[in-house]
Each structure stands twice: as C-alpha cells, then as structure tokens.
Design a protein around this motif. Structure first.
Motif, PDB file in Angstrom:
ATOM      1  N   ILE A  34       0.810  -1.228   0.000  1.00 38.24           N
ATOM      2  CA  ILE A  34       0.000   0.000   0.000  1.00 38.24           C
ATOM      3  C   ILE A  34       0.838   1.271   0.000  1.00 38.24           C
ATOM      4  N   GLN A  35       2.131   1.143   0.330  1.00 33.93           N
ATOM      5  CA  GLN A  35       3.020   2.312   0.306  1.00 33.93           C
ATOM      6  C   GLN A  35       4.083   2.118  -0.770  1.00 33.93           C
ATOM      7  N   LYS A  36       4.460   3.224  -1.379  1.00 37.19           N
ATOM      8  CA  LYS A  36       5.463   3.191  -2.444  1.00 37.19           C
ATOM      9  C   LYS A  36       6.795   2.620  -1.935  1.00 37.19           C
ATOM     10  N   ASP A  37       7.173   2.999  -0.705  1.00 39.69           N
ATOM     11  CA  ASP A  37       8.483   2.557  -0.189  1.00 39.69           C
ATOM     12  C   ASP A  37       8.395   1.481   0.894  1.00 39.69           C
ATOM     13  N   MET A  38       7.190   1.130   1.309  1.00 37.36           N
ATOM     14  CA  MET A  38       6.960   0.100   2.339  1.00 37.36           C
ATOM     15  C   MET A  38       7.941   0.228   3.508  1.00 37.36           C
ATOM     16  N   ALA A 314       6.836 -14.576   6.509  1.00 36.05           N
ATOM     17  CA  ALA A 314       5.822 -14.577   5.441  1.00 36.05           C
ATOM     18  C   ALA A 314       4.943 -13.330   5.521  1.00 36.05           C
ATOM     19  N   ALA A 315       4.578 -12.937   6.745  1.00 36.74           N
ATOM     20  CA  ALA A 315       3.755 -11.728   6.929  1.00 36.74           C
ATOM     21  C   ALA A 315       4.487 -10.486   6.442  1.00 36.74           C
ATOM     22  N   VAL A 316       5.788 -10.426   6.736  1.00 35.05           N
ATOM     23  CA  VAL A 316       6.612  -9.281   6.320  1.00 35.05           C
ATOM     24  C   VAL A 316       6.757  -9.263   4.797  1.00 35.05           C
ATOM     25  N   LEU A 317       7.064 -10.414   4.211  1.00 34.13           N
ATOM     26  CA  LEU A 317       7.194 -10.491   2.747  1.00 34.13           C
ATOM     27  C   LEU A 317       5.845 -10.245   2.060  1.00 34.13           C
ATOM     28  N   GLY A 318       4.747 -10.485   2.799  1.00 33.96           N
ATOM     29  CA  GLY A 318       3.400 -10.210   2.275  1.00 33.96           C
ATOM     30  C   GLY A 318       2.960  -8.767   2.462  1.00 33.96           C
ATOM     31  N   GLY A 319       3.741  -7.962   3.211  1.00 36.50           N
ATOM     32  CA  GLY A 319       3.459  -6.531   3.313  1.00 36.50           C
ATOM     33  C   GLY A 319       2.551  -6.099   4.447  1.00 36.50           C
ATOM     34  N   THR A 320       2.654  -6.745   5.609  1.00 37.19           N
ATOM     35  CA  THR A 320       1.787  -6.383   6.747  1.00 37.19           C
ATOM     36  C   THR A 320       2.135  -4.993   7.295  1.00 37.19           C
ATOM     37  N   GLN A 321       1.129  -4.329   7.895  1.00 34.16           N
ATOM     38  CA  GLN A 321       1.373  -3.020   8.516  1.00 34.16           C
ATOM     39  C   GLN A 321       1.728  -3.144   9.996  1.00 34.16           C
ATOM     40  N   SER A 322       1.279  -4.207  10.640  1.00 35.73           N
ATOM     41  CA  SER A 322       1.704  -4.450  12.022  1.00 35.73           C
ATOM     42  C   SER A 322       1.669  -5.945  12.277  1.00 35.73           C
ATOM     43  N   LEU A 323       2.381  -6.373  13.310  1.00 33.32           N
ATOM     44  CA  LEU A 323       2.589  -7.807  13.499  1.00 33.32           C
ATOM     45  C   LEU A 323       2.689  -8.154  14.978  1.00 33.32           C
ATOM     46  N   ALA A 351      13.442  -7.602  11.120  1.00 34.26           N
ATOM     47  CA  ALA A 351      13.447  -6.199  10.689  1.00 34.26           C
ATOM     48  C   ALA A 351      14.847  -5.660  10.464  1.00 34.26           C
ATOM     49  N   PHE A 352      15.771  -5.995  11.353  1.00 32.04           N
ATOM     50  CA  PHE A 352      17.062  -5.313  11.347  1.00 32.04           C
ATOM     51  C   PHE A 352      18.250  -6.167  10.897  1.00 32.04           C
ATOM     52  N   GLU A 353      18.024  -7.497  10.762  1.00 33.44           N
ATOM     53  CA  GLU A 353      19.155  -8.350  10.393  1.00 33.44           C
ATOM     54  C   GLU A 353      18.965  -9.137   9.101  1.00 33.44           C
ATOM     55  N   SER A 354      17.724  -9.411   8.729  1.00 31.72           N
ATOM     56  CA  SER A 354      17.489 -10.378   7.645  1.00 31.72           C
ATOM     57  C   SER A 354      17.642  -9.810   6.240  1.00 31.72           C
ATOM     58  N   GLY A 355      17.493  -8.482   6.084  1.00 25.01           N
ATOM     59  CA  GLY A 355      17.509  -7.889   4.747  1.00 25.01           C
ATOM     60  C   GLY A 355      16.173  -7.984   4.030  1.00 25.01           C
ATOM     61  N   ALA A 356      15.165  -8.594   4.683  1.00 21.78           N
ATOM     62  CA  ALA A 356      13.852  -8.764   4.037  1.00 21.78           C
ATOM     63  C   ALA A 356      13.135  -7.434   3.795  1.00 21.78           C
ATOM     64  N   THR A 357      13.573  -6.400   4.519  1.00 22.60           N
ATOM     65  CA  THR A 357      12.893  -5.102   4.412  1.00 22.60           C
ATOM     66  C   THR A 357      13.594  -4.148   3.441  1.00 22.60           C
ATOM     67  N   ASP A 358      14.668  -4.598   2.803  1.00 21.80           N
ATOM     68  CA  ASP A 358      15.496  -3.680   2.019  1.00 21.80           C
ATOM     69  C   ASP A 358      14.872  -3.269   0.688  1.00 21.80           C
ATOM     70  N   THR A 359      14.013  -4.116   0.146  1.00 26.52           N
ATOM     71  CA  THR A 359      13.343  -3.774  -1.106  1.00 26.52           C
ATOM     72  C   THR A 359      11.856  -4.060  -0.956  1.00 26.52           C
ATOM     73  N   VAL A 360      11.044  -3.379  -1.741  1.00 26.31           N
ATOM     74  CA  VAL A 360       9.583  -3.524  -1.635  1.00 26.31           C
ATOM     75  C   VAL A 360       9.143  -4.759  -2.426  1.00 26.31           C
ATOM     76  N   ASP A 361       8.310  -5.584  -1.803  1.00 27.66           N
ATOM     77  CA  ASP A 361       7.742  -6.773  -2.467  1.00 27.66           C
ATOM     78  C   ASP A 361       8.837  -7.613  -3.137  1.00 27.66           C
ATOM     79  N   PRO A 362       9.786  -8.145  -2.350  1.00 29.68           N
ATOM     80  CA  PRO A 362      10.938  -8.847  -2.931  1.00 29.68           C
ATOM     81  C   PRO A 362      10.584 -10.081  -3.753  1.00 29.68           C
ATOM     82  N   LEU A 363       9.401 -10.658  -3.561  1.00 29.61           N
ATOM     83  CA  LEU A 363       9.046 -11.872  -4.304  1.00 29.61           C
ATOM     84  C   LEU A 363       8.239 -11.588  -5.569  1.00 29.61           C
ATOM     85  N   ALA A 364       7.961 -10.310  -5.846  1.00 30.26           N
ATOM     86  CA  ALA A 364       7.213  -9.965  -7.061  1.00 30.26           C
ATOM     87  C   ALA A 364       7.949 -10.472  -8.288  1.00 30.26           C
ATOM     88  N   GLY A 365       7.172 -10.986  -9.241  1.00 31.36           N
ATOM     89  CA  GLY A 365       7.787 -11.490 -10.468  1.00 31.36           C
ATOM     90  C   GLY A 365       8.152 -12.959 -10.386  1.00 31.36           C
TER      91      GLY A 365
END
Length: 512
Positions: A34-38, A314-323, A351-365
């Motif tokens: 929902i956000q451009k930069d997530m 999975a929730a983070v890679l799916g784009g949740t707003q809170s967890l 959030a701070f170690e995995s790198g999962a938050t570094d790009t938006v929607d990393p599994l797109a495509g």
C-alpha cells in the motif's frame, strides 16, 4: 505424488511464465503493497498482544514490553469483559482474568494505562460485542489525560460477523450488533478521526479451521457487508473506508500465506472501487497479522520458535502493517515473560538483520508467487459470489453456510494429521517422550475476589444517581435511532460498569 497448498491449490513442479504484471507498489490495485516505499520508509508496528489477570498486573507487562522495544500495545480482555459481564456476575466464575485482563469500569482502564500517555502510543483492542463500551472507556481516559482526541490513534476490533461465524463472543442479535458497529464508525469519523473503527478479522476464521482461501473470502465478504451497512446509514465510503483495517492469520504454508496477503489487497481495492470508492486511501487494505496460534504445539514447544519465525517472515514479505508474534509456550499457557521477549526479538531480527525489508515486495515477479496470487484470488471469488447470491455475509451466517464450510475444512485438516498425510513435527512424526513442562503461567482464581471487592468499593463511592440517569438515557436511545456512543461515553464517565451498560442494551436488544 500431488503437491498442494493447505487450501488444496495444486503446486506445479516449476513455473515458467511471467504474469505480465507491471504495476508499482503504492498504486491501484496495491498487490505489491500500500506504500510506495513500504519498510524502507518505516518498519511495520511491532505490536505484542498482552493482557491477563488484573489491570495492575497487565500494566506491569505493558511497561515491560515498551521497555523491550515494542512499538504499540494490543490489549487482550478476559471472557466476561468480552461478553458483557462484570467480574462479580455468576456467569463470570472461573473465567476472570484468565484469557485476558478483567475490565469492569473506567477505574480499571485508568489503572491499565497508568504511566502511559495515550497520545504517545497506538493501542489495538481485541474486543467486539462490547467494543463501544471499551472504546468509550479509552476515550474517557484520553480526555482525563488532556489528549487531543482528533490525534488519538489505535484500533478497536469491533467485528461481530466473524464472532457469529467462528468465535462466539457475541451478545445481541445481528441487527442491533450491526447498528452498534456503524454507530462507532459514525461517531469516530466525527470525533476521533484517526481511530481505526474496525479490524475485519480473518484470524479467528482461520483459527476455527478454515483454509487460506476461506479466510480470504469470508473476511472480505464480511468487509463488504460493513461497507454496505455504513453506506446505508449515509456515511461516505471515501471517508469511513480509510479507517477500516483488517486482521489476518499467518499459517504454516509460507508461499500460500504471502500470496494470500497480496491477493487480499488487490481484491479489496476492486471491491471498494465497485462500491464507489474513488479515493486511493479508501481503496487500500491495511492489515495487522498475528502468527497462527492453532499451529503451535504443546509437544516439543521450542519448535514453535521456528514456526513463529517463518510465519512472521511470510507476513513481512506479504506486506503487513503491524505484526504480533506468538510466544513459544502458548499451547501450554499464557506466554511467560521470557517467551514474550523471544517473540518480540524474532520480529526485531527479521526487521534489522534479515535484509527482508530492504526492497519492496521482494518476491514480485516470481512465477510461483504471481500464479499462486491469481489462483487464491480466483478461488476466493467463487465463495464471495456464492455469498453475494445468498444476500451477503449476514444472510450467509444466518443460514449457517460460512460456519459449515469452516467446520468441514477443520475436519479435513485434522483428519490429514491423524492419518499421517500431513506432517506436524513432534506430533505425528519425529516424536519423543517428554517430561511435563514445569514453567507455565497460570492466573489464580482469587482474581475474581479482588475484582468483586473493587466493584463494591466503586459502587459505594460513585454518584449512583448520575449512573442511573445515564443508563436511563442510554435505554431510551437504544429504543430509538440515535447514535449510542455518546450515551455510552456519558455512562462510562459516571463510572457505570461494563456489565450495567451491556445489561441496559440487553434489556432493549435481547440476546442472540
């Protein structure tokens, strides 16, 4: 051998065709977020669900969680509070303070948030049938603290349809219940505009045994019913739909859960658009996620740390707003302080170690993810179309359709575990003999005596004439058509108890 998701969608051995999707995050239909930069803009809210025993005890846990880095509070209420009984009511025996905190009056809310400025935090309250009463108590305390109500933010669950379908903490019949919900919508859009007035919940539908597809379909069908009820009341979809949020489960099947969240955003954007929403803010599906409580096992409980971690990711890679991440010991008891801390640290490491938050929607495509998102959407729409043909979610619940579908899926899932077709590590495979777990968290039954004594003192010290007057006006208003929230707030501020207010409404609406 055939590979399928938990919803029965067949998984191909390999995916070779791109979906042709070229949309960007932050743009309709918001499949990619929902956000451009997530999370590059800011991380999701780490909101740990907590509440037990008395307000005093829960207040200590809240201060502990805040000191450990939690970013928002999420309040669990005990069963009597959820279904409108004071702690001294005979119906409350054996349940006071057990699955959440006991709240009998504004006095308890004052203690619950002692030392916490409501203007500085966001609070989520998991409460449904008595949601207007608890929200009124929260507003009353914010007023006493001198907070600007127009800046007050948080969420009240306020989703009664899933209670009829999956959870059971309803009080009144569907008609009056829907009235109370739309009264909250209307009141908050005027007085507390930043408050999320409903959290439309798939979580409990999934916990009751639904598949991912059913969770998606039934939750969005309920959401559609709330939109239509609010519009019938004359509310503007472009205004009130911005304050709706959703609450989803994150179960074990990693890729299906990610696809479910992406499909949910796209479907909701199209549903709101069809109903007349033109403002992008009113088309966005914002959601909180909790890892799957029903997936946790009492056998080899430390395995649950791994389950919670993969679900949270999975929730983070799916784009949740809170967890909220569950404690590893929750199949045995309320979470201990150690388990609550491990659960929070799990989020912080992602959030701070995995790198999962570094790009938006990393599994797109990903051919697999894109195809699975389409498949989930298609399967969910089959259910929604059937529910629409019945006259909507309220009618489908009244006809027992949704309940029967959930029960059928729950039975099938359990049968698969029992006959070994579905492996649960430590339960039906890789088992071992274990000693009984010693360090479990129990709430003592004496809590009821403490709460009853507090109620006695409250009733002796308050202005009972003012209480009587406020409850009388509430009863008259319930018999008419005016908004009930201001009357509930007046009663709360006079220190009427939760049970007295719920009983006043019972006397007019009856029980379901």
């Amino acid at each position: 051998m055939k590979f399928t998701t938990t919803s029965g969608i067949e998984i191909k051995e390999v995916y070779t065709e791109p979906s042709g999707m070229n949309e960007l995050p932050g743009e309709f239909p918001f499949t990619r977020g929902i956000q451009k930069d997530m999370y590059r803009g800011r991380p999701w809210t780490m909101r740990q669900y907590a509440g037990f025993s008395t307000a005093e005890e829960s207040n200590k846990r809240y201060h502990y969680l805040l000191s450990q880095g939690t970013m928002g509070l999420s309040v669990a209420f005990d069963l009597p509070t959820q279904i409108g009984y004071d702690s001294d009511n005979a119906m409350a025996e054996g349940e006071v303070g057990k699955v959440g905190v006991a709240i009998d009056s504004l006095k308890d809310i004052e203690v619950l948030f002692d030392g916490i400025q409501l203007k500085d935090i966001t609070t989520s309250m998991t409460i449904n049938a008595t949601a207007p009463i608890l929200l009124a108590m929260y507003i009353a305390l914010a007023k006493k603290q001198g907070a600007d109500l127009r800046q007050l933010s948080g969420t009240v669950q306020n989703d009664i349809l899933k209670e009829y379908a999956a959870r059971g903490t309803y009080i009144y019949p569907p008609g009056p219940s829907m009235r109370l919900i739309t009264d909250v919508f209307e009141y908050c859009s005027r007085e507390v505009p930043k408050w999320n007035t409903i959290s439309i919940s798939g979580y409990h539908i999934r916990e009751a045994g639904s598949t991912a597809v059913q969770e998606l379909a039934f939750t969005l069908a309920n959401g559609k019913a709330y939109l239509q009820a609010a519009m019938e009341k004359g509310l503007d979809i472009n205004v009130f739909a911005k304050r709706l949020s959703f609450f989803f489960n994150c179960h074990n099947n990693f890729f299906e859960e990610i696809a479910k969240f992406r499909a949910a955003r796209r479907m909701w954007a199209n549903i709101t658009k069809q109903l007349g929403a033109t403002d992008p803010g009113a088309q966005k599906l914002r959601f909180h996620t909790q890892t799957g409580g029903s997936t946790l096992t009492a056998q080899q409980p430390m395995n649950n740390i791994v389950r919670v971690t993969t679900q949270a990711l999975a929730a983070v890679l799916g784009g949740t707003q809170s967890l909220h991440t569950n404690g590893y010991d929750e199949a045995l008891s309320l979470p201990t302080e150690a388990a609550a801390k491990t659960a929070l640290r799990t989020q912080q490491i992602i959030a701070f170690e995995s790198g999962a938050t570094d790009t938006v929607d990393p599994l797109a495509g990903s051919y697999f993810i894109e195809s699975l998102t389409d498949e989930l959407e298609k399967a969910a729409y089959l259910y929604i179309d059937k529910i629409d043909a019945m006259g909507g979610a309220v009618k489908a619940i009244e006809q027992d359709y949704i309940q029967q579908e959930i029960a059928r899926s729950a039975y099938e899932y359990q049968s698969e575990i029992e006959n070994g077709d579905r492996v649960i590590v430590g339960v039906n495979k890789f088992t071992e003999t274990e000693k009984p777990v010693g360090n479990v968290f129990r709430v003592d039954d004496s809590i009821r005596i403490t709460q009853s004594e507090k109620l006695k003192a409250l009733k002796a010290g308050r202005n009972n004439k003012a209480v009587e007057e406020a409850l009388g006006k509430l009863k008259d208003a319930a018999g008419g058509k005016e908004n009930l929230v201001p009357h509930i707030l007046t009663a709360v501020e006079a220190y009427a108890t939760l049970g007295e207010i719920a009983d006043t409404l019972r006397s007019v609406f009856g029980e379901y």
